[in-house]
Motif scaffolding. Structure first.
Motif, short mmCIF file in Angstrom:
data_model
loop_
_atom_site.label_atom_id
_atom_site.label_comp_id
_atom_site.label_asym_id
_atom_site.label_seq_id
_atom_site.Cartn_x
_atom_site.Cartn_y
_atom_site.Cartn_z
N LEU A 17 -27.17 41.01 -44.33
CA LEU A 17 -27.13 39.59 -44.66
C LEU A 17 -28.56 39.13 -44.91
CD1 LEU A 17 -25.04 36.78 -43.04
CD2 LEU A 17 -27.49 36.45 -43.40
N LEU A 18 -28.79 38.51 -46.05
CA LEU A 18 -30.13 38.06 -46.44
C LEU A 18 -30.24 36.55 -46.30
CD1 LEU A 18 -32.92 38.42 -47.89
CD2 LEU A 18 -31.66 38.25 -50.07
N VAL A 19 -31.23 36.11 -45.54
CA VAL A 19 -31.52 34.69 -45.40
C VAL A 19 -32.71 34.36 -46.31
CG1 VAL A 19 -32.24 32.84 -43.85
CG2 VAL A 19 -30.66 34.61 -43.04
N LEU A 20 -32.48 33.51 -47.28
CA LEU A 20 -33.54 33.16 -48.23
C LEU A 20 -34.44 32.06 -47.68
CD1 LEU A 20 -31.33 33.03 -51.45
CD2 LEU A 20 -32.87 34.89 -50.77
N SER A 21 -35.70 32.07 -48.12
CA SER A 21 -36.70 31.09 -47.67
C SER A 21 -36.69 30.99 -46.15
CB SER A 21 -36.43 29.71 -48.29
OG SER A 21 -36.52 29.78 -49.70
N ALA A 22 -36.76 32.15 -45.51
CA ALA A 22 -36.62 32.21 -44.05
C ALA A 22 -37.75 31.51 -43.32
CB ALA A 22 -36.53 33.67 -43.61
N ALA A 23 -38.97 31.61 -43.85
CA ALA A 23 -40.14 30.88 -43.32
C ALA A 23 -40.20 30.92 -41.78
CB ALA A 23 -40.12 29.45 -43.84
N ASN A 24 -40.06 29.74 -41.16
CA ASN A 24 -40.11 29.66 -39.70
C ASN A 24 -38.75 29.32 -39.08
OD1 ASN A 24 -39.90 27.06 -40.63
ND2 ASN A 24 -41.40 26.18 -39.23
N LYS A 25 -37.67 29.64 -39.78
CA LYS A 25 -36.33 29.24 -39.35
C LYS A 25 -35.77 30.21 -38.29
CE LYS A 25 -35.38 26.98 -43.77
NZ LYS A 25 -36.35 27.46 -44.74
N VAL A 26 -36.50 30.37 -37.22
CA VAL A 26 -36.12 31.31 -36.17
C VAL A 26 -34.81 30.92 -35.47
CG1 VAL A 26 -36.85 32.36 -33.97
CG2 VAL A 26 -38.50 32.04 -35.84
N LEU A 67 -22.55 18.67 -25.88
CA LEU A 67 -23.67 19.60 -25.89
C LEU A 67 -24.91 18.89 -26.42
CD1 LEU A 67 -21.97 22.79 -27.42
CD2 LEU A 67 -22.33 22.26 -25.00
N THR A 68 -26.06 19.17 -25.82
CA THR A 68 -27.32 18.58 -26.26
C THR A 68 -28.28 19.68 -26.66
OG1 THR A 68 -27.03 16.68 -24.77
CG2 THR A 68 -29.26 17.09 -25.61
N GLN A 69 -28.93 19.47 -27.77
CA GLN A 69 -29.91 20.43 -28.28
C GLN A 69 -31.30 19.80 -28.25
OE1 GLN A 69 -30.45 20.80 -32.59
NE2 GLN A 69 -29.94 22.96 -32.40
N ILE A 70 -32.25 20.54 -27.67
CA ILE A 70 -33.65 20.12 -27.67
C ILE A 70 -34.44 21.16 -28.44
CG2 ILE A 70 -35.70 19.63 -26.29
CD1 ILE A 70 -32.33 19.44 -24.61
N ARG A 71 -35.07 20.74 -29.51
CA ARG A 71 -35.84 21.67 -30.35
C ARG A 71 -37.30 21.61 -29.91
NH1 ARG A 71 -34.95 20.97 -36.47
NH2 ARG A 71 -35.15 23.23 -36.46
N TYR A 72 -37.86 22.81 -29.61
CA TYR A 72 -39.22 22.85 -29.11
C TYR A 72 -39.88 24.16 -29.55
CZ TYR A 72 -37.40 26.18 -25.66
OH TYR A 72 -36.82 27.27 -25.06
N SER A 73 -41.19 24.20 -29.44
CA SER A 73 -41.94 25.41 -29.81
C SER A 73 -41.92 26.40 -28.67
CB SER A 73 -43.38 25.05 -30.15
OG SER A 73 -43.44 24.17 -31.25
N LYS A 74 -41.96 27.68 -29.04
CA LYS A 74 -41.93 28.75 -28.04
C LYS A 74 -42.80 29.90 -28.51
CE LYS A 74 -38.64 31.67 -25.48
NZ LYS A 74 -37.22 32.04 -25.34
#
Length: 311
Positions: A5-14, A300-307
């Motif tokens: 499976l190929l993810v295009l423009s993956a960049a920083n989409k971890v 459900l709660t999502q918190i987006r943060y750097s790791k």
């Protein structure tokens, strides 16, 4: 050889890569990007440094997909959707499947003025949009680019005078009334038969630079039903995301639709919208109509943060 499976423009989409691995663990995951200096390459099985889209020839693309046994493709950037929508049928003949809607649907959803005009024709509660600020009566305004997505060149809750002053700085500005209230993002999976499989409504609790940093699922069956009807009317396909603001009177105003996976859409996958698994099953000619979708009862709660990753 394992299917890829190929993810295009993956960049920083971890986070997106992580949720795909969890959804379809038995597949080889490849990140594609025009730059080799991206962090996504450290979180996948393989990496493909790709040419610019304008230089990407279909024969070259197909040959490389076959070489890496790529069977499934996920576009993630607004600017590549129309390109791969046009290639979709040619790729399908090579048993390469793209999760993208048709070119007509992309044209409507990527053009905010056309989106407004299309939904208004069907009587949907879409926020008024015009090329001329004189057409809109409001205490404050929103100015944004007619095409594209994200927070670039987006000005919210500004005066008429400021809107007029700012608009020449944009390539193709459009004007909307500013409507205060609660912002919601609604993720929808559209099946190949043109019907909506399900929808998850997310409240945008904390938004920074146009991106949801704190998001939580909510039960809003009226909004879920509304966007599923709109998606079916526009004949969309795959994972698409709508943005709606609900005013102080509880009235919904559809802002826009991004015909792709959104930055915080990983929450919807966790909540039961199994988009990637459904896409693969449909690509393999397996019906998902009888597979049950249940809206989450628990919030459900999502918190987006750097790791950090240290290797």
């Amino acid at each position: 050889m394992k299917q890829s499976l190929l993810v295009l423009s993956a960049a920083n989409k971890v986070p997106l890569l992580h949720i795909i691995k969890q959804s379809v663990p038995n597949i080889k995951l490849i990140a594609g990007d025009i730059s080799s200096n991206v962090i996504s390459r450290f979180f996948v099985d393989d990496f493909w440094e790709m040419p610019l889209l304008k230089d990407l020839e279909i024969d070259y693309f197909i040959a490389n997909c076959k070489n890496q046994n790529v069977k499934y493709i996920i576009p993630t950037r607004e600017g590549e959707l129309l390109h791969f929508a046009r290639w979709k049928e040619s790729l399908k003949k090579e048993d390469i499947h793209v999760m993208v809607t048709n070119a007509k649907g992309i044209a409507v959803t990527s053009d905010k003025l056309l989106f407004y005009q299309s939904l208004k024709k069907y009587g949907y509660p879409v926020i008024k949009t015009s090329l001329n600020i004189a057409d809109i009566e409001s205490d404050s305004y929103v100015v944004k680019e007619r095409a594209g997505a994200g927070s670039k060149n987006l000005y919210i809750n500004i005066s008429k005078e400021e809107a007029i002053r700012i608009s020449p700085q944009l390539n193709a500005p459009i004007f909307q009334p500013y409507i205060g209230g609660k912002e919601y993002s609604i993720d929808v999976y559209m099946m190949k038969n043109g019907k909506a499989k399900g929808a998850i409504v997310r409240e945008r609790v904390l938004v920074i630079n146009g991106e949801s940093q704190i998001t939580r699922t909510v039960i809003k069956t009226d909004l879920a039903k509304l966007v599923m009807e709109v998606a079916e009317t526009l004949n969309l396909y795959g994972h698409v995301m709508f943005q709606i603001v609900e005013d102080i009177k509880g009235q919904p105003h559809i802002i826009e639709c991004n015909a792709r996976f959104g930055g915080a859409s990983t929450l919807s996958i966790k909540a039961g919208l199994d988009s990637f698994n459904w896409f693969i099953r449909e690509s393999n000619k397996q019906s998902i109509c009888d597979m049950k979708f249940k809206s989450p009862v628990e919030q459900l709660t999502q918190i987006r943060y750097s790791k950090d990753l240290i290797i």
